[in-house]
Design a protein around this motif. Sequence first.
Motif, PDB file in Angstrom:
ATOM      1  N   LEU A  36      -2.197 -14.200 -10.970  1.00 37.58           N
ATOM      2  CA  LEU A  36      -3.517 -14.646 -10.542  1.00 37.58           C
ATOM      3  C   LEU A  36      -4.543 -13.536 -10.722  1.00 37.58           C
ATOM      4  CD1 LEU A  36      -2.791 -16.641  -7.242  1.00 37.58           C
ATOM      5  CD2 LEU A  36      -3.138 -17.528  -9.551  1.00 37.58           C
ATOM      6  N   PRO A  37      -5.763 -13.873 -11.139  1.00 40.91           N
ATOM      7  CA  PRO A  37      -6.784 -12.835 -11.371  1.00 40.91           C
ATOM      8  C   PRO A  37      -6.981 -11.904 -10.181  1.00 40.91           C
ATOM      9  CG  PRO A  37      -7.527 -14.944 -12.239  1.00 40.91           C
ATOM     10  CD  PRO A  37      -6.244 -15.217 -11.503  1.00 40.91           C
ATOM     11  N   THR A  38      -6.886 -12.428  -8.982  1.00 36.87           N
ATOM     12  CA  THR A  38      -7.102 -11.593  -7.792  1.00 36.87           C
ATOM     13  C   THR A  38      -5.963 -10.605  -7.556  1.00 36.87           C
ATOM     14  OG1 THR A  38      -6.088 -13.328  -6.425  1.00 36.87           O
ATOM     15  CG2 THR A  38      -8.491 -13.354  -6.634  1.00 36.87           C
ATOM     16  N   GLU A  39      -4.832 -10.806  -8.222  1.00 35.28           N
ATOM     17  CA  GLU A  39      -3.657  -9.945  -8.001  1.00 35.28           C
ATOM     18  C   GLU A  39      -3.381  -9.008  -9.165  1.00 35.28           C
ATOM     19  OE1 GLU A  39      -2.109 -10.012  -5.055  1.00 35.28           O
ATOM     20  OE2 GLU A  39      -3.623 -11.479  -4.483  1.00 35.28           O
ATOM     21  N   ARG A  40      -4.251  -8.992 -10.158  1.00 37.75           N
ATOM     22  CA  ARG A  40      -4.012  -8.149 -11.316  1.00 37.75           C
ATOM     23  C   ARG A  40      -4.312  -6.684 -11.027  1.00 37.75           C
ATOM     24  NH1 ARG A  40      -6.709 -12.501 -15.529  1.00 37.75           N
ATOM     25  NH2 ARG A  40      -5.007 -14.020 -15.362  1.00 37.75           N
ATOM     26  N   ARG A  41      -3.715  -5.805 -11.834  1.00 34.01           N
ATOM     27  CA  ARG A  41      -3.865  -4.354 -11.702  1.00 34.01           C
ATOM     28  C   ARG A  41      -3.273  -3.838 -10.397  1.00 34.01           C
ATOM     29  NH1 ARG A  41      -6.897  -2.605 -15.845  1.00 34.01           N
ATOM     30  NH2 ARG A  41      -8.272  -4.112 -16.888  1.00 34.01           N
ATOM     31  N   LYS A  42      -2.274  -4.532  -9.889  1.00 33.92           N
ATOM     32  CA  LYS A  42      -1.586  -4.086  -8.676  1.00 33.92           C
ATOM     33  C   LYS A  42      -0.096  -3.829  -8.937  1.00 33.92           C
ATOM     34  CE  LYS A  42      -4.659  -6.715  -5.571  1.00 33.92           C
ATOM     35  NZ  LYS A  42      -4.703  -7.761  -4.499  1.00 33.92           N
ATOM     36  N   GLY A  43       0.313  -3.895 -10.198  1.00 33.71           N
ATOM     37  CA  GLY A  43       1.709  -3.655 -10.527  1.00 33.71           C
ATOM     38  C   GLY A  43       2.599  -4.871 -10.435  1.00 33.71           C
ATOM     39  N   LEU A  44       2.009  -6.070 -10.228  1.00 35.39           N
ATOM     40  CA  LEU A  44       2.831  -7.263 -10.064  1.00 35.39           C
ATOM     41  C   LEU A  44       3.581  -7.617 -11.343  1.00 35.39           C
ATOM     42  CD1 LEU A  44       3.857  -9.594  -8.414  1.00 35.39           C
ATOM     43  CD2 LEU A  44       1.708 -10.816  -8.831  1.00 35.39           C
ATOM     44  N   ALA A  45       2.933  -7.445 -12.499  1.00 36.80           N
ATOM     45  CA  ALA A  45       3.615  -7.736 -13.764  1.00 36.80           C
ATOM     46  C   ALA A  45       4.832  -6.834 -13.929  1.00 36.80           C
ATOM     47  CB  ALA A  45       2.659  -7.561 -14.938  1.00 36.80           C
ATOM     48  N   THR A  46       4.692  -5.564 -13.553  1.00 37.69           N
ATOM     49  CA  THR A  46       5.822  -4.634 -13.636  1.00 37.69           C
ATOM     50  C   THR A  46       6.948  -5.077 -12.709  1.00 37.69           C
ATOM     51  OG1 THR A  46       4.275  -2.845 -14.103  1.00 37.69           O
ATOM     52  CG2 THR A  46       6.495  -2.219 -13.421  1.00 37.69           C
ATOM     53  N   THR A  47       6.588  -5.518 -11.506  1.00 36.92           N
ATOM     54  CA  THR A  47       7.600  -6.008 -10.557  1.00 36.92           C
ATOM     55  C   THR A  47       8.347  -7.194 -11.130  1.00 36.92           C
ATOM     56  OG1 THR A  47       6.322  -5.238  -8.650  1.00 36.92           O
ATOM     57  CG2 THR A  47       7.966  -6.956  -8.248  1.00 36.92           C
ATOM     58  N   LEU A  48       7.620  -8.163 -11.677  1.00 34.88           N
ATOM     59  CA  LEU A  48       8.250  -9.362 -12.236  1.00 34.88           C
ATOM     60  C   LEU A  48       9.195  -9.007 -13.382  1.00 34.88           C
ATOM     61  CD1 LEU A  48       5.179 -11.766 -12.189  1.00 34.88           C
ATOM     62  CD2 LEU A  48       7.355 -12.219 -11.054  1.00 34.88           C
ATOM     63  N   VAL A  49       8.747  -8.139 -14.278  1.00 31.54           N
ATOM     64  CA  VAL A  49       9.589  -7.760 -15.414  1.00 31.54           C
ATOM     65  C   VAL A  49      10.837  -7.022 -14.929  1.00 31.54           C
ATOM     66  CG1 VAL A  49       9.706  -6.289 -17.479  1.00 31.54           C
ATOM     67  CG2 VAL A  49       7.715  -7.759 -17.103  1.00 31.54           C
ATOM     68  N   GLY A  50      10.693  -6.169 -13.929  1.00 31.52           N
ATOM     69  CA  GLY A  50      11.848  -5.454 -13.397  1.00 31.52           C
ATOM     70  C   GLY A  50      12.871  -6.368 -12.770  1.00 31.52           C
ATOM     71  N   VAL A  51      12.407  -7.359 -12.001  1.00 34.41           N
ATOM     72  CA  VAL A  51      13.330  -8.331 -11.399  1.00 34.41           C
ATOM     73  C   VAL A  51      14.019  -9.140 -12.494  1.00 34.41           C
ATOM     74  CG1 VAL A  51      13.499 -10.364  -9.910  1.00 34.41           C
ATOM     75  CG2 VAL A  51      12.050  -8.442  -9.225  1.00 34.41           C
ATOM     76  N   ALA A  52      13.250  -9.529 -13.527  1.00 29.56           N
ATOM     77  CA  ALA A  52      13.837 -10.268 -14.650  1.00 29.56           C
ATOM     78  C   ALA A  52      14.891  -9.419 -15.356  1.00 29.56           C
ATOM     79  CB  ALA A  52      12.749 -10.689 -15.633  1.00 29.56           C
ATOM     80  N   ALA A  53      14.630  -8.117 -15.482  1.00 29.64           N
ATOM     81  CA  ALA A  53      15.590  -7.227 -16.140  1.00 29.64           C
ATOM     82  C   ALA A  53      16.904  -7.182 -15.364  1.00 29.64           C
ATOM     83  CB  ALA A  53      14.998  -5.832 -16.274  1.00 29.64           C
ATOM     84  N   ASP A  54      16.824  -7.141 -14.043  1.00 30.07           N
ATOM     85  CA  ASP A  54      18.047  -7.149 -13.231  1.00 30.07           C
ATOM     86  C   ASP A  54      18.805  -8.460 -13.406  1.00 30.07           C
ATOM     87  OD1 ASP A  54      17.651  -4.597 -12.259  1.00 30.07           O
ATOM     88  OD2 ASP A  54      16.560  -5.274 -10.482  1.00 30.07           O
ATOM     89  N   TRP A  55      18.076  -9.564 -13.437  1.00 27.21           N
ATOM     90  CA  TRP A  55      18.719 -10.871 -13.645  1.00 27.21           C
ATOM     91  C   TRP A  55      19.362 -10.926 -15.021  1.00 27.21           C
ATOM     92  CZ3 TRP A  55      17.954 -14.788 -17.216  1.00 27.21           C
ATOM     93  CH2 TRP A  55      18.566 -16.016 -16.933  1.00 27.21           C
TER      94      TRP A  55
END
Length: 341
Positions: free
Chosen positions: A280-299
């Motif tokens: 979401l635009p309001t949540e960008r530049r907070k590292g959320l994309a990095t978090t999502l990719v990291g969780v996906a990497a573990d999966w």
Amino acid sequence: MGGGVTRALLPGWKPGSGHDAGVRIGGDLIGRRVALRFRIGERDGRPLYRDAVGELSADGDELVVSTRKGPVRAARTAVVAVRAVPPAVPRRAPLAAVTRLEELCADAWPAVVDRPLGGWRLRAAGGYTGRANSALAVGDPGMPVAAALDVLRGFAVEHAIPARVQAPIGSPWDAAVAREGWVLDSGHEAGAEVSVMVADLAALPRRPGPVVEVPERPSAQWWGLGGDGEPSPAKRHVLDPGGSPRTAFLLARGADGEPVGRLRATAVADHLHLSVLDVLPTERRKGLATTLVGVAADWGGAAAARWAVLQVALHNTGARALYGRLGFVEHHRYRYLVPPS
């Protein structure tokens, strides 16, 4: 220049005001290929430096140089010299490696109809995405290319989609289709030229963040985050293959429990294919994309994947910079070709 330690500045560098003060990085250098030198410590009272060459991006108080071996980070205050350098001569991946990766990506993005034509795959999915509505040309079609293109035209009419070829740039099939007069699909909104980027799954950053759910079927909230409403049957078929290949639909929730980001991850052989990253635009530049990719990497690691792969349009420079910061490097490019008007 390489990644080694040096002790002297070279001619042509833009010097800083002192070893500890850093240099002022102009906005004109962000997004360009640069040679950057930064201080990493000292030995016997003398400063030590490291050099990095690649595309420059900014991440808060750090600068990131996306080199061929992965991202190199430097505190802004540690940078002592920087200059723009010409684009690198691209290193071409072996054709066999390109072909395998293209096949895996196609398996991770399954079309409704996927009909073989020798080494080509004729695909149709109601017009949803160029990848699922084109002929993937990564081998010998078993007939002259002109005849194969005629078959493709008939297939396109049969499924009410444009006649389109997806071919790795610089491959024999890309050249063969171009010789028949087919041209770049410059009207393709999502981007006619695409970078295929890869990363070592284990090396991707893991960043703590909000709660991320990892179901293997998409919820209504996952679909709704993209703002498209109820997906068409073709879109649902492409994105939700129903267990084969195995796919996870990551959904991040904010403090109030509402969805704030999503990602699709598909395990194919030893690769994890990432797609549909939305924050979401309001949540960008907070590292959320990095978090999502990291969780996906573990999966993906639990599903026996070793490498991550994604496809991003060349014109989407923001996304390419983000993936570069995460550690992705370009493996090859492909493009869409269509009959001349």
